[in-house]
Design an enzyme around this catalytic site. Structure first.
Site, PDB file in Angstrom:
ATOM      1  N   GLY A 292       0.840  -1.187   0.000  1.00  0.00           N
ATOM      2  CA  GLY A 292       0.000   0.000   0.000  1.00  0.00           C
ATOM      3  C   GLY A 292       0.878   1.240   0.000  1.00  0.00           C
ATOM      4  O   GLY A 292       1.031   1.928  -1.008  1.00  0.00           O
ATOM      5  N   CYS A 361      -8.444  22.503  17.203  1.00  0.00           N
ATOM      6  CA  CYS A 361      -8.355  22.778  18.641  1.00  0.00           C
ATOM      7  C   CYS A 361      -7.894  21.544  19.408  1.00  0.00           C
ATOM      8  O   CYS A 361      -8.654  20.934  20.165  1.00  0.00           O
ATOM      9  CB  CYS A 361      -9.695  23.278  19.153  1.00  0.00           C
ATOM     10  SG  CYS A 361     -10.201  24.742  18.265  1.00  0.00           S
TER      11      CYS A 361
HETATM   12  C1  LIG Z   1      -2.429  -2.468   5.707  1.00  0.00           C
HETATM   13  C2  LIG Z   1      -2.235  -3.784   5.085  1.00  0.00           C
HETATM   14  C3  LIG Z   1      -1.400  -3.913   3.970  1.00  0.00           C
HETATM   15  C4  LIG Z   1      -0.627  -2.769   3.386  1.00  0.00           C
HETATM   16  O1  LIG Z   1       0.384  -2.315   4.231  1.00  0.00           O
HETATM   17  P1  LIG Z   1       1.466  -1.275   3.687  1.00  0.00           P
HETATM   18  O2  LIG Z   1       2.357  -1.048   4.843  1.00  0.00           O
HETATM   19  O3  LIG Z   1       0.738  -0.041   3.288  1.00  0.00           O
HETATM   20  O4  LIG Z   1       2.162  -1.913   2.558  1.00  0.00           O
HETATM   21  C5  LIG Z   1      -1.290  -5.153   3.384  1.00  0.00           C
HETATM   22  N1  LIG Z   1      -1.961  -6.238   3.876  1.00  0.00           N
HETATM   23  C6  LIG Z   1      -2.766  -6.146   4.946  1.00  0.00           C
HETATM   24  C7  LIG Z   1      -3.469  -7.349   5.421  1.00  0.00           C
HETATM   25  C8  LIG Z   1      -2.927  -4.931   5.591  1.00  0.00           C
HETATM   26  O5  LIG Z   1      -3.714  -4.847   6.664  1.00  0.00           O
END
Ligand SMILES: *Cc1c(COP(=O)(O)O)cnc(C)c1O
Length: 430
Positions: A292, A361
Site C-alpha cells: 500500500g 483545537c
Molecule cells: C495495511 C495492510 C497492507 C498494506 O500495508 P502497507 O504497509 O501499506 O504496505 C497489506 N496487507 C494487509 C493485510 C494490511 O492490513
C-alpha cells in the site's frame, strides 16, 4: 522514484506547478503523481520477475477511484479490508475476482457482498470467522475461497501501532494452530475451499530481516498445506517501508538511496526481492504481495498555506490551513513528513526553527515540532511530502472542516480526482 521537483524556483508535480494548482483549487490540497504510482507498481512487479507474482494493492492506503482505476489499468489486483473498499474497486473497474479480503472483523453483510461479487479469497483471521463464512457460503449457495492469516510471531521493528505480526497483536492465527484449522476446514466446513495462506507482519518496515525471518518460518508451512490441502497461493502481505526523510533533496532515487526512518540502512527493492525469491520460488505457488504505502506513499503531497506566524515566548509557530483532520500521521503515530516551501528557498535565505501546526483545537494538531525550515512567511505555500498513503483516507471532518480536494497529475494534465467538500456536504444526512 518520485515526480516532485523544483523547476524555475517552484515545486512541480511532473509538469504541473503546485502553486498554480493551489491558486486554482485552493488549499489544503492533495496532489498525486500518476507517473510515480505507475513506476512503483512496475518496479515492484519487475523485481520479482522470477516468481508467479500478483500485486494486490492495499486499497486502504489510498482508495481514491482515480488511483484505483490507474492501478487496475496496470493489471493490479486489490487487497480490501471492508465492503466499502470492494465497492470502490468495482466502481473503479477493478476485477472483484482479483480481490483478497483481509481484516479481523468482517460483518455478515460484507461477507455476503463479497461472496456475491465472487472475490478471489477471504483472508481469515480466526476459527470463528472461518465457521461464519462457511455458514454464509451455504446460505448464498456459492463456495467461499479462503486463506488463513498466520501470525508468525516476528517483531517487525516498526511503530507499535503498525506492527501486526506478534502474538500479542489482534491479527492472524497463531502459527501452531494453523494446520489444525486447515484440517478442521477439510473435515467439517464443506462450503469453504482453502485456497492459500497469508501473512502480514506490519507496516513501514525498513529492513528486510523481519520479512526474511517470517518467510523462513512460513514457507515450510505453505509447502505442507500445498501437499495436504492443495493450496495455490502464499501471500506475504505488504509493509515495505518508504523513506520519509530528505525525500526531495536526493531527487528521483530518493526513497531507495537515502537513509530511512530510524537511521537504519534502507531496504532497497533489490534487497527485498533477492532475499525473498530463493525462499519463495521452490514452493511453486502463486505469490501475492499486498503493498500500500510502497505504491502510494511517495506519490502524493499535501499542499497547505501559512495562515499566520506566531512568536510565543518559547516557540515560533507557523500556523497552516491543513490540520490533523487532513493528515493525521504525525498525531497518530509520530509519522514524519518533510516540509518544503513550494517557492524554492533562495541560496543563503534565512532558516528558522518552528513548529508547523494546524488550525484544529487540539495540541496534537502539529506536523512538525522544532523543525529547522527555510523562513516561512504568512501566505507562503508549503508541501508536506510523502502524503500519498494513509493521508486523505484517514481524513475526518473534525471541527466541521470540509475535506480537501484531491488532484491527480499525469504529465501536463491535472484533473480533480475528488472535489473539495462544501459546507452542505458537512451536514448531508443529518
Ligand atoms: C495495511 C495492510 C497492507 C498494506 O500495508 P502497507 O504497509 O501499506 O504496505 C497489506 N496487507 C494487509 C493485510 C494490511 O492490513
Amino acid at each position: 522514484m518520485h515526480s516532485f521537483h523544483y523547476r524555475d524556483g517552484s515545486l512541480h508535480c511532473e509538469e504541473v506547478d503546485l502553486s498554480t494548482l493551489a491558486e486554482r483549487h485552493g488549499t489544503p490540497l492533495y496532489v498525486y503523481s500518476a507517473a510515480t504510482l505507475r513506476d512503483h507498481y512496475r518496479r515492484l512487479k519487475g523485481a520479482f520477475s522470477e516468481l508467479d507474482l500478483h500485486i494486490a494493492y492495499a486499497v486502504k492506503a489510498n482508495s481514491n477511484l482515480s488511483v484505483l482505476r490507474l492501478l487496475a489499468a496496470e493489471g493490479a489486483d486489490f487487497d480490501i479490508v471492508s465492503g466499502g473498499e470492494l465497492f470502490r474497486v468495482v466502481k473503479a473497474g477493478g476485477d472483484p475476482g482479483g480481490c483478497t479480503f483481509a481484516g479481523v472483523g468482517k460483518t455478515r453483510s460484507e461477507i455476503v457482498y463479497a461472496l456475491q461479487s465472487g472475490i478471489y479469497c477471504f483472508n481469515v483471521e480466526s476459527e470463528a470467522e472461518l465457521r461464519f463464512i462457511n455458514e454464509l457460503a451455504r446460505e448464498v449457495g456459492t463456495p467461499a475461497h479462503c486463506a488463513v492469516r498466520v501470525n508468525p510471531n516476528v517483531d517487525a521493528g516498526t511503530h507499535k501501532y503498525i506492527s501486526t505480526g506478534k502474538s500479542e497483536n489482534k491479527f492472524g492465527v497463531d502459527f501452531q494452530n494453523i494446520q489444525g484449522l486447515y484440517d478442521t476446514a477439510a473435515a467439517e466446513l464443506p462450503h469453504v475451499v482453502m485456497r492459500g495462506l497469508q501473512m502480514h507482519i506490519g507496516s513501514q518496515l525498513t529492513s528486510a530481516k523481519p520479512f526474511i525471518e517470517a518467510v523462513e518460518k512460513v514457507a515450510p508451512l505453505a509447502a505442507e498445506l500445498k501437499a495436504k490441502h492443495g493450496i495455490e497461493f502464499l501471500s506475504i502481505g505488504g509493509g515495505v517501508g518508504i523513506v520519509y526523510r530528505d525525500s526531495l533533496a536526493s531527487g528521483d532515487e530518493a526513497w531507495w538511496s537515502k537513509q530511512s526512518e530510524g537511521g537504519e540502512a534502507p531496504l532497497t527493492l533489490e534487497e527485498y526481492a533477492s532475499a525473498l525469491t530463493p525462499l519463495l520460488k521452490p514452493l511453486g505457488l502463486r505469490i501475492l504481495l499486498e503493498p500500500g504505502r510502497f505504491i502510494a506513499g511517495n506519490a502524493g503531497v499535501l499542499v497547505s498555506r501559512v495562515l499566520y506566524k506566531k512568536h510565543g515566548s518559547a516557540k515560533t509557530f507557523a500556523i497552516v490551513d491543513a490540520g490533523m483532520g487532513d493528515l493525521i500521521r504525525p498525531a497518530l503515530y509520530q509519522g514524519h513528513h518533510d516540509i518544503v516551501p513550494v517557492r524554492e528557498a533562495e541560496a543563503g535565505a534565512g532558516a528558522e526553527t518552528v513548529d508547523v501546526v494546524g488550525p484544529i483545537c487540539e495540541s496534537g494538531d502539529f506536523f512538525a515540532q522544532d523543525r529547522d525550515l527555510p523562513k516561512l512567511e504568512q501566505g507562503d505555500l508549503i508541501a508536506l511530502m510523502s502524503a500519498g498513503a494513509y493521508g486523505f483516507v484517514m481524513a475526518s471532518n473534525y471541527n466541521s472542516r470540509p475535506m480537501p480536494a484531491e488532484i491527480l497529475v499525469d504529465g501536463e494534465e491535472a484533473k480533480v480526482a475528488r472535489e473539495r467538500q462544501s459546507y452542505e456536504d458537512l451536514v448531508a444526512g443529518e
